[in-house]
Design a protein around this motif. Structure first.
Motif, PDB file in Angstrom:
ATOM      1  N   LEU A 199      39.756   4.879  53.716  1.00 34.61           N
ATOM      2  CA  LEU A 199      38.437   4.943  53.445  1.00 34.61           C
ATOM      3  C   LEU A 199      37.721   6.251  53.172  1.00 34.61           C
ATOM      4  CD1 LEU A 199      37.241   1.671  55.173  1.00 34.61           C
ATOM      5  CD2 LEU A 199      37.855   1.918  53.060  1.00 34.61           C
ATOM      6  N   SER A 200      38.244   7.163  53.947  1.00 33.73           N
ATOM      7  CA  SER A 200      37.690   8.430  53.970  1.00 33.73           C
ATOM      8  C   SER A 200      37.996   9.405  52.812  1.00 33.73           C
ATOM      9  CB  SER A 200      38.097   9.266  55.277  1.00 33.73           C
ATOM     10  OG  SER A 200      39.568   9.321  55.433  1.00 33.73           O
ATOM     11  N   SER A 201      39.019   8.818  51.891  1.00 38.15           N
ATOM     12  CA  SER A 201      39.409   9.775  50.977  1.00 38.15           C
ATOM     13  C   SER A 201      38.107   9.813  49.872  1.00 38.15           C
ATOM     14  CB  SER A 201      40.440   8.954  49.860  1.00 38.15           C
ATOM     15  OG  SER A 201      40.042   7.670  49.573  1.00 38.15           O
ATOM     16  N   PRO A 202      38.003  10.853  48.924  1.00 31.88           N
ATOM     17  CA  PRO A 202      37.181  11.114  48.279  1.00 31.88           C
ATOM     18  C   PRO A 202      36.885  10.032  46.998  1.00 31.88           C
ATOM     19  CG  PRO A 202      38.184  12.924  48.541  1.00 31.88           C
ATOM     20  CD  PRO A 202      39.053  11.840  49.005  1.00 31.88           C
ATOM     21  N   ILE A 203      38.122   9.291  46.577  1.00 34.08           N
ATOM     22  CA  ILE A 203      37.914   8.403  45.561  1.00 34.08           C
ATOM     23  C   ILE A 203      37.067   7.263  46.059  1.00 34.08           C
ATOM     24  CG2 ILE A 203      39.234   6.694  44.214  1.00 34.08           C
ATOM     25  CD1 ILE A 203      41.480   9.075  44.142  1.00 34.08           C
TER      26      ILE A 203
END
Length: 437
Positions: free
Chosen positions: A39-43
């Motif tokens: 969930l911390s990915s930029p996407i």
């Protein structure tokens, strides 16, 4: 005295609950921390689940297709049970399209984990069992995660269903999953639960309804994907799974599986051959065989005399013991050697899959922009051609007229219409007799 007896009884009930709620894998096996890091990915941080569903739903309605990375992003962005119905709808409609073969591996994990964390097990099992319309296929890690989850909750019917789905895919390369499947099926046979959800009552109606069908299929039963009877499914699961084992546990469950699947000739031949090799079957397995054969109708039992003789011979040379305890020991031994390795592999896989999602999304965006630029070039080219025709119309007027004349010359010539005088009188028509009087 009475109060102490009650305390003792409560203690026994608590101990029995602990025994039934066994889990083989540790809490680290879920890799929950690593999974949550997605969930911390930029996407995914930019995703609004409600808005994304509206966009995907609109594109499916307009063009009937979305990309695999769209489904993957939507599935991974779900963090509550409020969007499980939308997830069900998107995965199902995407599967019916043409791009389902490009489904990303993390999509399978996202769907399974979403239903495990926020949904109902019956919905998850329905999706996993309907492979044709949903296309969610658990790998070895997910199979062990599901088996351990249901075994821990004492839901051995659902655990046996997961084991049967592995059998249908004929995937037996993971020994830990094999032994856990045998454990789940054995526990189910000791206390069978409701395998299929109860069917809704059919309302009787006096009106006869006829439905037009394109064609009627000839009846065909493949004895694999068409299996629906619980004992047959569990039996074939025991039979196929045990073939990957080379120990006495495998021989016991293979004989039992053939009996449950009603493969009488194979069961008789296999058991007889095993007895000739001085194999000894476990008394608990013989008991399950007796219970199943004894539950069959009398007419069917009359044709099983030779099978009963083999079972009797196996019973006479059987050994007492807890085969389930032996399977448990095998599972514990494999957990000690394989769990850490599987956790490391899955942790790395989640990291690799995040990179894969980014690369696929980047490629999709490049292809979309390329297609958009080509469309703009074609549009501009068409506009320039129209402007050129307007600017040079008078210069090219002779050529245009000549082209029109050529087109007219190619048209078929119509015959000139004859002119009839206003004084024209049609001749009198007489009928001649064509027969002899």
């Amino acid at each position: 005295m009475l109060s102490s007896l009650r305390i003792c009884q409560r203690g026994l009930v608590h101990m029995a609950g602990q025994i039934s709620r066994r889990n083989f894998m540790s809490g680290h096996f879920r890799c929950q921390d690593v999974w949550s890091k997605r969930l911390s990915s930029p996407i995914l941080q930019k995703v609004n689940v409600n808005d994304l569903f509206v966009q995907l739903d609109g594109r499916l309605d307009d063009s009937g297709s979305i990309t695999a990375v769209d489904v993957d992003i939507f599935a991974n962005a779900i963090v509550s049970g409020d969007h499980l119905d939308e997830l069900d709808d998107i995965v199902h409609r995407f599967r019916l399209g043409t791009g389902s073969h490009q489904t990303l591996p993390t999509t399978h994990h996202a769907v399974v984990r979403a239903y495990l964390d926020f949904g109902d097990s019956s919905d998850l099992l329905r999706i996993l069992d309907d492979r044709l319309n949903y296309g969610i296929f658990p790998d070895n890690y997910l199979n062990i995660l599901l088996l351990d989850h249901f075994i821990k909750n004492g839901d051995f019917t659902s655990a046996a269903k997961i084991a049967s789905m592995r059998m249908l895919q004929e995937d037996f390369d993971c020994m830990l999953a094999n032994y856990m499947s045998l454990y789940a099926c054995h526990k189910y046979l000791l206390n069978p639960g409701e395998w299929a959800p109860p069917a809704e009552p059919v309302k009787e109606d006096d009106e006869e309804i006829r439905v037009r069908v394109a064609y009627i299929r000839n009846p065909f039963f493949d004895d694999h994907f068409d299996l629906r009877e619980p004992n047959a499914l569990v039996g074939k699961t025991l039979h196929y799974t045990s073939r990957a084992l080379g120990d006495s546990i495998g021989k016991n469950y293979r004989a039992l599986g053939l009996i449950l699947h009603k493969k009488w000739n194979e069961a008789e031949n296999f058991t007889s051959a095993a007895l000739k090799e001085n194999a000894r079957f476990n008394s608990s397995i013989i008991g399950l065989m007796d219970n199943f054969v004894g539950s069959l109708p009398e007419e069917e039992q009359k044709a099983l005399d030779s099978v009963k003789k083999v079972i009797t011979a196996a019973r006479e040379s059987s050994i007492k013991g807890d085969l389930l305890a032996e399977v448990t020991d095998q599972i514990k031994g494999l957990v000690k050697t394989e769990e850490k390795k599987m956790i490391d592999q899955q942790t790395q896989a989640y990291s690799d899959w995040e990179t894969l999602r980014e690369n696929v999304l980047k490629f999709e965006l490049e292809e979309f922009n390329k297609k958009k630029r080509l469309e703009e070039v074609e549009k501009k080219k068409k506009e320039l051609e129209e402007e050129e025709q307007e600017i040079f119309f008078f210069d090219n007027e002779d050529a245009i007229d000549l082209e029109i004349e050529k087109k007219r010359a190619r048209l078929p010539k119509s015959k000139p219409k004859s002119v009839i005088s206003i004084d024209y009188v049609p001749p009198e028509i007489t009928v001649k007799k064509s027969w002899v009087e």
